[in-house]
Design a protein around this motif. Structure first.
Motif, mmCIF file in Angstrom:
data_model
loop_
_atom_site.group_PDB
_atom_site.id
_atom_site.type_symbol
_atom_site.label_atom_id
_atom_site.label_comp_id
_atom_site.label_asym_id
_atom_site.label_seq_id
_atom_site.Cartn_x
_atom_site.Cartn_y
_atom_site.Cartn_z
ATOM 1 N N PHE A 94 0.602 -1.205 0.110
ATOM 2 C CA PHE A 94 0.314 -0.342 0.085
ATOM 3 C C PHE A 94 0.998 0.799 -0.049
ATOM 4 N N LEU A 95 0.145 2.137 -0.633
ATOM 5 C CA LEU A 95 1.189 3.780 -0.133
ATOM 6 C C LEU A 95 1.025 4.387 0.772
ATOM 7 N N LEU A 96 2.512 4.404 1.528
ATOM 8 C CA LEU A 96 2.754 5.389 2.487
ATOM 9 C C LEU A 96 4.086 6.705 2.747
ATOM 10 N N SER A 97 3.081 7.768 2.569
ATOM 11 C CA SER A 97 3.492 8.756 3.172
ATOM 12 C C SER A 97 4.447 9.621 3.946
ATOM 13 N N ASP A 98 4.481 8.770 5.234
ATOM 14 C CA ASP A 98 5.090 8.605 6.593
ATOM 15 C C ASP A 98 5.825 7.566 7.250
ATOM 16 N N PRO A 99 6.858 6.242 5.924
ATOM 17 C CA PRO A 99 7.149 5.309 6.685
ATOM 18 C C PRO A 99 7.811 5.646 8.521
ATOM 19 N N GLN A 100 7.817 6.801 8.500
ATOM 20 C CA GLN A 100 8.986 6.722 9.424
ATOM 21 C C GLN A 100 7.957 6.922 10.808
ATOM 22 N N GLY A 101 7.191 7.923 10.968
ATOM 23 C CA GLY A 101 5.814 8.055 11.869
ATOM 24 C C GLY A 101 5.122 6.729 11.912
ATOM 25 N N PHE A 102 4.797 5.882 10.696
ATOM 26 C CA PHE A 102 4.547 4.726 10.905
ATOM 27 C C PHE A 102 5.033 3.768 11.793
ATOM 28 N N ARG A 103 6.127 3.845 11.541
ATOM 29 C CA ARG A 103 6.775 2.751 12.075
ATOM 30 C C ARG A 103 7.068 3.112 13.399
ATOM 31 N N ASP A 104 7.553 4.220 13.929
ATOM 32 C CA ASP A 104 6.918 4.777 15.444
ATOM 33 C C ASP A 104 6.322 4.337 16.204
ATOM 34 N N LEU A 105 4.349 4.636 15.735
ATOM 35 C CA LEU A 105 3.507 4.431 16.541
ATOM 36 C C LEU A 105 3.674 3.134 16.298
ATOM 37 N N LEU A 106 3.798 1.248 14.964
ATOM 38 C CA LEU A 106 3.486 1.282 15.441
ATOM 39 C C LEU A 106 4.549 -0.205 16.629
ATOM 40 N N TYR A 107 6.091 0.460 16.469
ATOM 41 C CA TYR A 107 6.868 -0.073 18.101
ATOM 42 C C TYR A 107 5.280 0.430 18.703
ATOM 43 N N GLN A 108 5.024 1.606 19.541
ATOM 44 C CA GLN A 108 5.317 1.540 21.015
ATOM 45 C C GLN A 108 3.661 0.393 20.755
ATOM 46 N N GLU A 109 2.800 0.308 20.128
ATOM 47 C CA GLU A 109 1.683 -0.332 19.879
ATOM 48 C C GLU A 109 2.181 -2.422 19.421
ATOM 49 N N LEU A 162 -4.178 -4.074 14.860
ATOM 50 C CA LEU A 162 -3.529 -4.069 13.752
ATOM 51 C C LEU A 162 -4.423 -3.409 12.478
ATOM 52 N N TYR A 163 -5.533 -4.000 12.523
ATOM 53 C CA TYR A 163 -6.590 -3.699 11.790
ATOM 54 C C TYR A 163 -7.265 -2.141 12.124
ATOM 55 N N THR A 164 -6.330 -1.902 13.457
ATOM 56 C CA THR A 164 -7.525 -0.008 13.513
ATOM 57 C C THR A 164 -6.451 0.800 12.670
ATOM 58 N N HIS A 165 -5.074 0.075 11.717
ATOM 59 C CA HIS A 165 -4.685 0.947 10.969
ATOM 60 C C HIS A 165 -5.690 0.887 9.631
ATOM 61 N N PRO A 166 -5.703 1.839 9.208
ATOM 62 C CA PRO A 166 -7.074 1.147 7.588
ATOM 63 C C PRO A 166 -6.168 0.384 6.785
ATOM 64 N N GLN A 167 -5.104 0.388 6.586
ATOM 65 C CA GLN A 167 -3.755 0.150 5.773
ATOM 66 C C GLN A 167 -4.060 -1.310 5.970
ATOM 67 N N LEU A 168 -4.150 -2.073 7.300
ATOM 68 C CA LEU A 168 -4.161 -3.286 7.954
ATOM 69 C C LEU A 168 -4.909 -3.884 8.277
ATOM 70 N N ASP A 169 -6.557 -2.885 7.701
ATOM 71 C CA ASP A 169 -7.192 -3.748 7.739
ATOM 72 C C ASP A 169 -7.637 -4.836 7.483
ATOM 73 N N LYS A 170 -8.150 -5.937 8.267
ATOM 74 C CA LYS A 170 -8.140 -7.809 7.762
ATOM 75 C C LYS A 170 -6.951 -8.058 7.032
ATOM 76 N N VAL A 171 -5.740 -7.420 7.247
ATOM 77 C CA VAL A 171 -5.179 -8.350 6.423
ATOM 78 C C VAL A 171 -4.394 -9.138 6.905
#
Length: 326
Positions: A37-52, A87-96
């Motif tokens: 999927f297209l991700l405009s801010d990989p670093q921000g997504f990475r940091d949020l996912l790391y915390q979760e 994971l499903y709370t992220h629209p890009q990962l819904d039902k992954v």
């Protein structure tokens, strides 16, 4: 007021983390997943996912890029549902799709590492016109088994040589290379004479054959399909529905386990003596560290090295026992 920033990287040694993981009493589940999927801010997504994921005590290796995510992780079984919900709370990962390991003791990872990279799989493609929305249709296990016996279908293994060597679909052809980057142009060239056939691509969990299917379609192939969820999902669904398994041998995985046994068939041979064997090892000479197949007798004779030269020149600072611990 100054606020303390959350710790977004591991700061404990690998040795201590591995010891902690081995001492754990709670059961873990090894899981893999990916999505383009297209991700405009990989670093921000990475940091949020790391915390979760840290909150859920997840270990593993995750790559994030502008083109999506590729993850191999382990999670405490009691947190599996929470992981899926997170994971499903992220629209890009819904039902992954979460591919649960087939042969799993939960001791696959001991630290969480999430890295931002140019690609989620190193493919060597430099073509901005490639459309990852145009991919080959997915095939479920039942459909795969039908096509194995179809004379107009060609199964193509999109994994590396050392993966194919210990297990593959019956009659599948190998694209002989050690990297996916090398494989893609080789596949286009080798399959030129089979454009009228149904080309069935497969890999471990689906990520490589999804990119490969888009690339082949981009290069003018018309009948390209992919095994849904790769070998892992094929075997899981096949076992669930009592289907005969057309994949024989072992499935190579990129964690501490190295392989998952799928069928009793041993289709590889020791690289040193030629006896029937499908056990991988890394050369104990740390200057070499070659991944190869070695039988128990050769492991004893060569002290887990790939050759007499590596055995003789192994650094004296480390004993075989110490190297195994590393």
């Amino acid at each position: 007021m100054l606020y303390k920033q959350p710790v977004l990287y591991n700061r404990i040694s690998n040795q201590e983390l591995r010891a902690r993981m081995l001492a754990e009493s709670e059961q873990r589940t090894t899981v893999s997943f990916y999505r383009y999927f297209l991700l405009s801010d990989p670093q921000g997504f990475r940091d949020l996912l790391y915390q979760e994921l840290t909150t859920l005590h997840v270990f593993g290796r995750i790559y994030i890029a502008t083109e999506g995510i590729n993850a191999q992780i382990s999670v405490p079984q009691k947190h599996f549902d929470a992981l899926r919900a997170t994971l499903y709370t992220h629209p890009q990962l819904d039902k992954v799709r979460l591919n649960v390991a087939l042969d799993d003791d939960g001791k696959s990872f001991w630290v969480l590492r999430i890295k931002v990279r140019p690609r989620i799989v190193a493919d060597g493609i430099d073509d901005p016109t490639l459309n990852m929305a145009n991919i080959g249709p997915y095939l479920k296990a039942e459909e795969v088994n039908i096509l194995v016996d179809d004379q107009n279908a060609l199964f193509v293994d999109m994994r590396n040589h050392y993966e194919y060597e210990v297990g593959h679909f019956d009659k599948a052809i190998e694209i002989p290379s050690d990297t996916f980057r090398e494989q893609l142009p080789m596949a286009v060239e080798l399959l030129q004479h089979y454009k009228d056939k149904k080309i069935i691509l497969y890999c471990t969990g689906g990520i490589r054959c999804e990119k490969a299917s888009a690339w082949l379609l981009h290069k003018g192939f018309n009948h390209v399909y992919q095994v849904e969820g790769g070998i892992i999902e094929y075997v899981r669904r096949g076992r669930k529905h009592g289907l005969p398994l057309k994949f024989i041998g072992k499935n190579f995985v990129f964690d501490e386990r190295l392989v998952e046994r799928i069928t009793p068939d041993v289709i590889a041979h020791c690289h040193q003596c030629g006896v029937s064997c499908d056990s991988h090892t890394n050369c104990r000479n740390q200057r070499c560290h070659l991944l190869f197949i070695q039988c128990p007798e050769c492991a004893r004779r060569y002290q887990n090295c790939c050759s007499m030269i590596c055995q003789k020149n192994r650094p004296a600072a480390l004993s075989v026992k110490q190297e195994l611990i590393q």
